[in-house]
Design a protein around this motif. Structure first.
Motif, PDB file in Angstrom:
ATOM      1  N   TYR A 104       0.796  -1.223   0.000  1.00  0.00           N
ATOM      2  CA  TYR A 104       0.000   0.000   0.000  1.00  0.00           C
ATOM      3  C   TYR A 104       0.831   1.278   0.000  1.00  0.00           C
ATOM      4  CZ  TYR A 104      -3.582  -3.313   1.425  1.00  0.00           C
ATOM      5  OH  TYR A 104      -4.430  -4.376   1.482  1.00  0.00           O
TER       6      TYR A 104
ATOM      7  N   SER B 187      -2.454   5.542   2.446  1.00  0.00           N
ATOM      8  CA  SER B 187      -1.701   4.880   1.380  1.00  0.00           C
ATOM      9  C   SER B 187      -1.001   5.921   0.525  1.00  0.00           C
ATOM     10  CB  SER B 187      -2.643   4.068   0.490  1.00  0.00           C
ATOM     11  OG  SER B 187      -3.263   3.054   1.230  1.00  0.00           O
TER      12      SER B 187
ATOM     13  N   SER C 190      -6.973   4.214   0.662  1.00  0.00           N
ATOM     14  CA  SER C 190      -7.497   3.920   1.992  1.00  0.00           C
ATOM     15  C   SER C 190      -6.617   4.509   3.091  1.00  0.00           C
ATOM     16  CB  SER C 190      -7.620   2.408   2.199  1.00  0.00           C
ATOM     17  OG  SER C 190      -6.350   1.807   2.238  1.00  0.00           O
TER      18      SER C 190
ATOM     19  N   ARG D  36      -5.351   3.329   6.984  1.00  0.00           N
ATOM     20  CA  ARG D  36      -5.237   2.098   7.760  1.00  0.00           C
ATOM     21  C   ARG D  36      -4.813   2.396   9.190  1.00  0.00           C
ATOM     22  NH1 ARG D  36      -2.499   2.155   3.688  1.00  0.00           N
ATOM     23  NH2 ARG D  36      -0.467   1.784   4.581  1.00  0.00           N
TER      24      ARG D  36
ATOM     25  N   TRP E  50      -2.755   0.855  12.082  1.00  0.00           N
ATOM     26  CA  TRP E  50      -1.648  -0.092  12.051  1.00  0.00           C
ATOM     27  C   TRP E  50      -1.059  -0.220  13.452  1.00  0.00           C
ATOM     28  CZ3 TRP E  50       2.811   0.889   8.015  1.00  0.00           C
ATOM     29  CH2 TRP E  50       3.658  -0.214   7.951  1.00  0.00           C
TER      30      TRP E  50
ATOM     31  N   TYR F 258      -2.232  -4.697  10.426  1.00  0.00           N
ATOM     32  CA  TYR F 258      -3.285  -3.706  10.229  1.00  0.00           C
ATOM     33  C   TYR F 258      -4.490  -4.098  11.072  1.00  0.00           C
ATOM     34  CZ  TYR F 258      -0.445  -2.285   6.278  1.00  0.00           C
ATOM     35  OH  TYR F 258       0.593  -1.868   5.493  1.00  0.00           O
TER      36      TYR F 258
ATOM     37  N   ARG G   2      -7.463  -2.089  11.056  1.00  0.00           N
ATOM     38  CA  ARG G   2      -8.685  -1.681  10.360  1.00  0.00           C
ATOM     39  C   ARG G   2      -8.332  -0.915   9.095  1.00  0.00           C
ATOM     40  NH1 ARG G   2     -13.509   0.710  13.649  1.00  0.00           N
ATOM     41  NH2 ARG G   2     -13.599  -1.492  14.087  1.00  0.00           N
ATOM     42  N   TYR G   3      -9.133  -1.122   8.062  1.00  0.00           N
ATOM     43  CA  TYR G   3      -9.013  -0.386   6.807  1.00  0.00           C
ATOM     44  C   TYR G   3     -10.193   0.570   6.711  1.00  0.00           C
ATOM     45  CZ  TYR G   3      -5.741  -4.034   5.349  1.00  0.00           C
ATOM     46  OH  TYR G   3      -4.679  -4.886   5.259  1.00  0.00           O
TER      47      TYR G   3
END
Length: 120
Positions: free
Chosen positions: A67, A85, A92, A94, A96, A103, A105-106
């Motif tokens: 990404y 990204s 997106s 993220r 982290w 990760y 959650r996106y």
């Protein structure tokens, strides 16, 4: 609050050079609210975590080759960051875990590259 006058700016000095990105430009930095850690992202798709209390010692380097990493901000827990990204096909954001290198959650839905993040 502090006013950045010419006099104040002339008194500022360089305290540390972060040269761990091996010639790649740093694209974003953030510091934890308590000032103990610094996180940076760079054009080599790396996220670097530093211990500010130990003279800026590099603690960890994580890569996001799929990404890329653009803008980065610490969340309220210093072991978690939110980053955007940097590639052309994924816009997106993220969450982290830098402690677990995974990760959490996106956040999808942006139609263009995210160029700014703020955490409150």
């Amino acid at each position: 609050s502090m006013q950045f006058s010419d006099v104040v700016c002339q008194c500022l000095r360089q305290a540390r050079v972060f040269s761990d990105s091996e010639g790649h430009s740093v694209t974003s930095i953030d510091i934890t609210p308590d000032g103990s850690q610094l996180v940076s992202t760079s054009e080599d798709e790396a996220l670097r975590l530093y211990d500010v209390g130990k003279e800026g010692e590099l603690v960890k380097t994580l890569y996001a080759k799929k990404y890329g990493v653009g803008v980065v901000r610490f969340l309220h827990e210093p072991s978690t960051v939110v980053c955007a990204s940097s590639n052309d096909w994924d816009n997106s954001i993220r969450c982290w875990s830098v402690h677990e290198n995974r990760y959490l959650r996106y956040l999808k839905g942006h139609r263009a590259r995210v160029v700014g993040l703020e955490v409150s």
